[in-house]
Design a protein around this motif. Structure first.
Motif, PDB file in Angstrom:
ATOM      1  N   LEU A 202     -19.028   7.620   8.812  1.00  0.00           N
ATOM      2  CA  LEU A 202     -20.196   8.463   9.028  1.00  0.00           C
ATOM      3  C   LEU A 202     -21.305   8.072   8.061  1.00  0.00           C
ATOM      4  CD1 LEU A 202     -21.621  11.074  10.148  1.00  0.00           C
ATOM      5  CD2 LEU A 202     -20.490  12.294   8.256  1.00  0.00           C
ATOM      6  N   VAL A 203     -22.527   7.960   8.578  1.00  0.00           N
ATOM      7  CA  VAL A 203     -23.712   7.744   7.744  1.00  0.00           C
ATOM      8  C   VAL A 203     -24.655   8.913   7.966  1.00  0.00           C
ATOM      9  CG1 VAL A 203     -25.706   6.277   7.267  1.00  0.00           C
ATOM     10  CG2 VAL A 203     -23.496   5.230   7.838  1.00  0.00           C
ATOM     11  N   THR A 204     -24.935   9.668   6.922  1.00  0.00           N
ATOM     12  CA  THR A 204     -25.869  10.794   7.033  1.00  0.00           C
ATOM     13  C   THR A 204     -27.274  10.345   6.639  1.00  0.00           C
ATOM     14  OG1 THR A 204     -25.537  11.584   4.766  1.00  0.00           O
ATOM     15  CG2 THR A 204     -24.007  12.380   6.465  1.00  0.00           C
ATOM     16  N   GLY A 205     -28.272  11.135   7.001  1.00  0.00           N
ATOM     17  CA  GLY A 205     -29.652  10.728   6.724  1.00  0.00           C
ATOM     18  C   GLY A 205     -29.940   9.371   7.330  1.00  0.00           C
ATOM     19  N   ALA A 206     -29.483   9.189   8.556  1.00  0.00           N
ATOM     20  CA  ALA A 206     -29.368   7.843   9.120  1.00  0.00           C
ATOM     21  C   ALA A 206     -30.687   7.115   9.335  1.00  0.00           C
ATOM     22  CB  ALA A 206     -28.606   7.914  10.448  1.00  0.00           C
ATOM     23  N   THR A 207     -31.783   7.848   9.578  1.00  0.00           N
ATOM     24  CA  THR A 207     -33.052   7.156   9.810  1.00  0.00           C
ATOM     25  C   THR A 207     -33.784   6.839   8.515  1.00  0.00           C
ATOM     26  OG1 THR A 207     -34.198   9.262  10.118  1.00  0.00           O
ATOM     27  CG2 THR A 207     -33.372   8.154  12.101  1.00  0.00           C
ATOM     28  N   GLY A 208     -33.265   7.316   7.389  1.00  0.00           N
ATOM     29  CA  GLY A 208     -33.874   6.990   6.099  1.00  0.00           C
ATOM     30  C   GLY A 208     -33.533   5.576   5.668  1.00  0.00           C
TER      31      GLY A 208
ATOM     32  N   SER B 264     -30.372   3.636   7.145  1.00  0.00           N
ATOM     33  CA  SER B 264     -30.680   2.529   8.060  1.00  0.00           C
ATOM     34  C   SER B 264     -29.975   1.244   7.652  1.00  0.00           C
ATOM     35  CB  SER B 264     -32.200   2.305   8.113  1.00  0.00           C
ATOM     36  OG  SER B 264     -32.868   3.413   8.668  1.00  0.00           O
ATOM     37  N   VAL B 265     -30.082   0.897   6.366  1.00  0.00           N
ATOM     38  CA  VAL B 265     -29.456  -0.340   5.894  1.00  0.00           C
ATOM     39  C   VAL B 265     -27.938  -0.208   5.896  1.00  0.00           C
ATOM     40  CG1 VAL B 265     -29.272  -1.988   3.985  1.00  0.00           C
ATOM     41  CG2 VAL B 265     -31.482  -0.972   4.541  1.00  0.00           C
ATOM     42  N   ALA B 266     -27.422   0.972   5.550  1.00  0.00           N
ATOM     43  CA  ALA B 266     -25.973   1.178   5.564  1.00  0.00           C
ATOM     44  C   ALA B 266     -25.398   0.954   6.958  1.00  0.00           C
ATOM     45  CB  ALA B 266     -25.633   2.586   5.072  1.00  0.00           C
TER      46      ALA B 266
ATOM     47  N   ALA C  63     -20.891   6.170  12.980  1.00  0.00           N
ATOM     48  CA  ALA C  63     -21.492   7.385  13.529  1.00  0.00           C
ATOM     49  C   ALA C  63     -22.690   7.726  12.661  1.00  0.00           C
ATOM     50  CB  ALA C  63     -20.493   8.541  13.522  1.00  0.00           C
ATOM     51  N   ALA C  64     -23.861   7.902  13.273  1.00  0.00           N
ATOM     52  CA  ALA C  64     -25.095   8.149  12.538  1.00  0.00           C
ATOM     53  C   ALA C  64     -25.528   9.594  12.716  1.00  0.00           C
ATOM     54  CB  ALA C  64     -26.188   7.209  13.025  1.00  0.00           C
ATOM     55  N   SER C  65     -25.725  10.306  11.616  1.00  0.00           N
ATOM     56  CA  SER C  65     -26.187  11.687  11.657  1.00  0.00           C
ATOM     57  C   SER C  65     -27.679  11.728  11.377  1.00  0.00           C
ATOM     58  CB  SER C  65     -25.443  12.519  10.607  1.00  0.00           C
ATOM     59  OG  SER C  65     -26.053  13.785  10.455  1.00  0.00           O
ATOM     60  N   SER C  66     -28.434  12.330  12.310  1.00  0.00           N
ATOM     61  CA  SER C  66     -29.890  12.378  12.167  1.00  0.00           C
ATOM     62  C   SER C  66     -30.442  13.625  12.834  1.00  0.00           C
ATOM     63  CB  SER C  66     -30.523  11.133  12.798  1.00  0.00           C
ATOM     64  OG  SER C  66     -31.940  11.240  12.818  1.00  0.00           O
ATOM     65  N   GLY C  67     -31.560  14.104  12.306  1.00  0.00           N
ATOM     66  CA  GLY C  67     -32.239  15.225  12.934  1.00  0.00           C
ATOM     67  C   GLY C  67     -33.324  14.787  13.883  1.00  0.00           C
ATOM     68  N   LYS C  68     -33.411  13.483  14.097  1.00  0.00           N
ATOM     69  CA  LYS C  68     -34.480  12.936  14.946  1.00  0.00           C
ATOM     70  C   LYS C  68     -33.869  12.355  16.221  1.00  0.00           C
ATOM     71  CE  LYS C  68     -37.064  11.802  10.747  1.00  0.00           C
ATOM     72  NZ  LYS C  68     -37.592  10.714   9.880  1.00  0.00           N
ATOM     73  N   ALA C  69     -33.763  13.200  17.244  1.00  0.00           N
ATOM     74  CA  ALA C  69     -33.146  12.777  18.507  1.00  0.00           C
ATOM     75  C   ALA C  69     -33.892  11.615  19.137  1.00  0.00           C
ATOM     76  CB  ALA C  69     -33.100  13.959  19.470  1.00  0.00           C
ATOM     77  N   SER C  70     -35.190  11.539  18.886  1.00  0.00           N
ATOM     78  CA  SER C  70     -36.007  10.472  19.474  1.00  0.00           C
ATOM     79  C   SER C  70     -35.692   9.103  18.885  1.00  0.00           C
ATOM     80  CB  SER C  70     -37.494  10.773  19.268  1.00  0.00           C
ATOM     81  OG  SER C  70     -37.795  10.862  17.874  1.00  0.00           O
ATOM     82  N   GLU C  71     -34.939   9.070  17.768  1.00  0.00           N
ATOM     83  CA  GLU C  71     -34.642   7.803  17.100  1.00  0.00           C
ATOM     84  C   GLU C  71     -33.268   7.248  17.468  1.00  0.00           C
ATOM     85  OE1 GLU C  71     -36.900   6.318  15.821  1.00  0.00           O
ATOM     86  OE2 GLU C  71     -38.299   7.640  14.778  1.00  0.00           O
ATOM     87  N   ALA C  72     -32.653   7.780  18.499  1.00  0.00           N
ATOM     88  CA  ALA C  72     -31.320   7.314  18.891  1.00  0.00           C
ATOM     89  C   ALA C  72     -31.321   5.820  19.196  1.00  0.00           C
ATOM     90  CB  ALA C  72     -30.818   8.103  20.094  1.00  0.00           C
TER      91      ALA C  72
ATOM     92  N   SER D 263     -22.741   3.440  16.820  1.00  0.00           N
ATOM     93  CA  SER D 263     -22.059   3.645  18.104  1.00  0.00           C
ATOM     94  C   SER D 263     -22.221   5.076  18.602  1.00  0.00           C
ATOM     95  CB  SER D 263     -20.566   3.323  17.968  1.00  0.00           C
ATOM     96  OG  SER D 263     -20.376   1.975  17.588  1.00  0.00           O
ATOM     97  N   THR D 264     -22.311   6.014  17.672  1.00  0.00           N
ATOM     98  CA  THR D 264     -22.402   7.431  18.006  1.00  0.00           C
ATOM     99  C   THR D 264     -23.540   8.064  17.227  1.00  0.00           C
ATOM    100  OG1 THR D 264     -19.995   7.511  18.263  1.00  0.00           O
ATOM    101  CG2 THR D 264     -21.127   9.621  18.094  1.00  0.00           C
ATOM    102  N   ILE D 265     -24.316   8.931  17.887  1.00  0.00           N
ATOM    103  CA  ILE D 265     -25.393   9.657  17.223  1.00  0.00           C
ATOM    104  C   ILE D 265     -25.012  11.134  17.168  1.00  0.00           C
ATOM    105  CG2 ILE D 265     -27.873  10.082  17.131  1.00  0.00           C
ATOM    106  CD1 ILE D 265     -27.080   7.095  17.172  1.00  0.00           C
ATOM    107  N   ILE D 266     -25.080  11.713  15.973  1.00  0.00           N
ATOM    108  CA  ILE D 266     -24.715  13.111  15.753  1.00  0.00           C
ATOM    109  C   ILE D 266     -25.946  13.884  15.292  1.00  0.00           C
ATOM    110  CG2 ILE D 266     -23.313  14.662  14.335  1.00  0.00           C
ATOM    111  CD1 ILE D 266     -21.304  12.397  14.083  1.00  0.00           C
ATOM    112  N   ASP D 267     -26.160  15.054  15.870  1.00  0.00           N
ATOM    113  CA  ASP D 267     -27.246  15.913  15.430  1.00  0.00           C
ATOM    114  C   ASP D 267     -26.918  16.425  14.030  1.00  0.00           C
ATOM    115  OD1 ASP D 267     -28.963  18.178  14.935  1.00  0.00           O
ATOM    116  OD2 ASP D 267     -29.320  18.319  17.092  1.00  0.00           O
TER     117      ASP D 267
END
Length: 328
Positions: free
Chosen positions: A152-158, A162-164, A176-185, A194-198
């Motif tokens: 799991l990578v949190t803060g995924a769009t930061g 991103s680099v992780a 699995a990427a956790s992000s609050g930005k659904a538009s950045e999937a 592989s997986t995007i988590i809200d």
């Protein structure tokens, strides 16, 4: 004379402006660097906006990262013409930093710019990417391998996230990427997720023990997000903690550590010894797809744009990395 972003403290508050400084004003150090690029990290955003007391010496040139060329050195490890990178060491907090055309630093703080990575690319990576590499190194050294399950990578769009993602995907992990930005999937999938988590699934208070999901975690968020990530990590799993975007608190239980043998590893990028820095940069040079780096670090500004960009960064409106061309 050279251009620099300078933060001053007055009775009325903090001022930030691009100004001209004399080389004689540079702080102590045994290496003078002609800076090519710097970048904006979360800590730089805090310093420039004044939202947290990051700066501890005034006036201050912010910028915890820089890449450039040595122009003068009394340090035996460096000579004029060497291409170098700096990350951390209190630069931009207690020692003038990289958001300037010139810097004077201690040679022991520097590492060589890796072959195959340009100064601009090094700053698209920055402390955020270097920290991500430290996290991935720590996971592998602790025994986390791709066959053990998702990471799991949190803060995924930061920047860290991103680099992780890119490094983990390159190493064969399912991410699995956790992000609050659904538009950045799509962006996250481009990097290798592989997986995007809200992020709302992780950011609220949760139970101390939850369904086992992750073999490893790269967390740059802290607070409830980190607590929930720990509660969901598999038996014998490893969580790396390197940030506090949600908060410095850790409202967790010891249960996952005792009952599942979980390991929580703190990742420090500021004072990390040189051997760890060299290993992290070697991984970045070897494993980071520079085409993905173009996606992560595509935004370039000049010194005059740093204040506005710092505000956007603090308001969560920035994806990936911001590169600062100090000569622009």
């Amino acid at each position: 004379m050279f251009s620099a972003l300078l933060i001053n403290k007055t009775d009325a508050g903090q001022t930030v402006e691009v100004t001209q400084l004399d080389e004689a004003q540079l702080p102590e150090g045994d290496v003078v660097i002609e800076v090519a690029y710097s970048t904006l990290n979360y800590k730089d955003g805090l310093a420039i906006t004044g939202r947290s007391p990051v700066v501890r010496k005034w006036p201050m040139v912010p910028g915890i990262d820089l890449a450039g060329t040595v122009v003068e050195s009394s340090n035996p490890d460096w000579k004029a013409g060497d291409a170098v990178v700096l990350n951390g060491w209190g630069v931009g907090e207690v020692h003038w930093g990289g958001l300037a055309q010139k810097a004077k630093l201690k040679g022991e703080w520097l590492v060589p710019l890796p072959a195959g990575i340009s100064a601009r690319q090094a700053m698209a990576i920055g402390t955020a990417g270097y920290t991500a590499a430290l996290c991935v190194e720590a996971l592998e050294q602790a025994g986390v391998t791709p066959d053990k399950g998702e990471v799991l990578v949190t803060g995924a769009t930061g920047g860290v996230g991103s680099v992780a993602i890119a490094l983990l995907a390159k190493a064969g992990f399912t991410v699995a990427a956790s992000s609050g930005k659904a538009s950045e999937a799509e962006y996250l999938q481009q990097l290798g997720a592989s997986t995007i988590i809200d992020r709302n699934e992780l950011s609220a208070p949760g139970k101390p023990m939850q369904k086992e999901r992750w073999a490893g975690v790269v967390d740059s968020v802290g607070s409830h997000t980190l607590a929930n990530a720990c509660a969901q990590t598999r038996y014998g799993g490893v969580v790396t903690a390197c940030g506090l975007a949600q908060g410095m608190d850790f409202p967790a239980s010891v249960a996952p550590f005792i009952l599942r043998g979980l390991s929580l590893l703190g990742i420090d990028s500021v004072m990390a010894p040189k051997a760890k820095r060299l290993a992290a940069w070697a991984r970045l040079a070897r494993d980071l797809d520079l085409a993905k780096l173009d996606v992560i670090g595509g935004q370039e500004i000049g010194l005059s744009g740093a204040v506005d960009a710092a505000t956007q960064l603090m308001d969560g409106k920035v994806r990936g990395r911001i590169v600062v061309n100090v000569n622009k």
